[in-house]
Motif scaffolding. Structure first.
Motif, PDB file in Angstrom:
ATOM      1  N   ASP A   1      -3.182  -0.667  -2.992  1.00 19.78           N
ATOM      2  CA  ASP A   1      -4.240  -0.268  -3.914  1.00 19.78           C
ATOM      3  C   ASP A   1      -5.084   0.853  -3.324  1.00 19.78           C
ATOM      4  O   ASP A   1      -5.861   1.489  -4.034  1.00 19.78           O
ATOM      5  CB  ASP A   1      -5.139  -1.462  -4.264  1.00 19.78           C
ATOM      6  CG  ASP A   1      -4.416  -2.478  -5.136  1.00 19.78           C
ATOM      7  OD1 ASP A   1      -3.448  -2.088  -5.822  1.00 19.78           O
ATOM      8  OD2 ASP A   1      -4.807  -3.652  -5.117  1.00 19.78           O
TER       9      ASP A   1
ATOM     10  N   THR B   1      -5.770   4.546  -1.362  1.00 17.57           N
ATOM     11  CA  THR B   1      -5.174   5.876  -1.281  1.00 17.57           C
ATOM     12  C   THR B   1      -4.889   6.171   0.187  1.00 17.57           C
ATOM     13  O   THR B   1      -5.351   5.445   1.083  1.00 17.57           O
ATOM     14  CB  THR B   1      -6.122   6.950  -1.839  1.00 17.57           C
ATOM     15  OG1 THR B   1      -7.314   6.979  -1.037  1.00 17.57           O
ATOM     16  CG2 THR B   1      -6.456   6.702  -3.300  1.00 17.57           C
TER      17      THR B   1
ATOM     18  N   ARG C   1      -1.271   3.851  -2.840  1.00 15.16           N
ATOM     19  CA  ARG C   1      -1.251   4.132  -4.275  1.00 15.16           C
ATOM     20  C   ARG C   1      -0.731   5.547  -4.558  1.00 15.16           C
ATOM     21  O   ARG C   1      -0.070   5.786  -5.557  1.00 15.16           O
ATOM     22  CB  ARG C   1      -2.656   3.946  -4.852  1.00 15.16           C
ATOM     23  CG  ARG C   1      -2.738   4.177  -6.343  1.00 15.16           C
ATOM     24  CD  ARG C   1      -4.107   3.867  -6.894  1.00 15.16           C
ATOM     25  NE  ARG C   1      -5.087   4.802  -6.353  1.00 15.16           N
ATOM     26  CZ  ARG C   1      -6.341   4.500  -6.070  1.00 15.16           C
ATOM     27  NH1 ARG C   1      -6.789   3.286  -6.251  1.00 15.16           N
ATOM     28  NH2 ARG C   1      -7.154   5.408  -5.595  1.00 15.16           N
TER      29      ARG C   1
END
Length: 183
Positions: free
Chosen positions: A34, A36, A167
């Motif tokens: 989830d 970055t 992600r």
């Protein structure tokens, strides 16, 4: 004969993929899909220098965006192989262009897992070439069970932890910093 070679290649791929999933968990959280790339790098205890370099190079937005990107992320131990003077010099505002060149030498567009690197090496007779967003080539080869990356200047790095899926891409931790030629 072809069937035997394919079977051996698949077995090799599985063994290497397993070996790379046994990486050092505190380097980059491989379960944080989830996050970055930049949020995982910022949270990592072993990538403080890389995060400082990305921030000083004004690349936070890029690595926090949609991507996908593959980042060959030097650990703090890799940066410690450079002189403190070199790191401090690169982080100065007047050296931003050189810092950007260094950071972008570690980033490839796309989501390239260790399995994809190995598959490309199988198709490329033992080596695979990837182009960084800086436009330079990184060549992947094997040394035992290690994937070794060599940049266009001859700098060599081993992937020490692979497949930290994010992600917006994937992070592979490496043990050396790719330093471009002086601008």
């Amino acid at each position: 004969m072809k069937l035997i070679l394919k079977s051996l290649a698949i077995l090799f791929l599985l063994c290497v993929t397993f070996a790379y999933t046994q990486g050092i968990p505190e380097e980059i959280d491989r379960t944080a899909i989830d996050n970055t790339i930049i949020s995982s790098t910022m949270q990592s205890r072993n990538h403080k220098t890389l995060y400082a370099a990305v921030r000083a190079a004004d690349l936070l937005e890029t690595l926090d965006g949609t991507g996908p990107y593959t980042v060959f992320a030097p650990s703090d131990l890799a940066f410690n192989k450079l002189s403190a003077g070199m790191i401090n010099s690169l982080l100065r505002p007047e050296n931003k262009e050189e810092l950007q060149a260094m950071v972008t030498s570690h980033i490839v567009a796309g989501n390239i897992s260790a399995a994809k690197i190995l598959k490309a090496m199988c198709q490329g007779s033992g080596k695979a070439i990837f182009t960084t967003i800086k436009g330079e080539e990184i060549t992947a080869t094997m040394d035992g069970i290690d994937i070794v990356l060599t940049d266009s200047n001859g700098n060599r790095a081993r992937i020490t932890t692979a497949d930290a899926n994010q992600r917006n891409g994937v992070i592979h931790v490496i043990d050396c910093v790719f330093m471009p030629r002086r601008i």
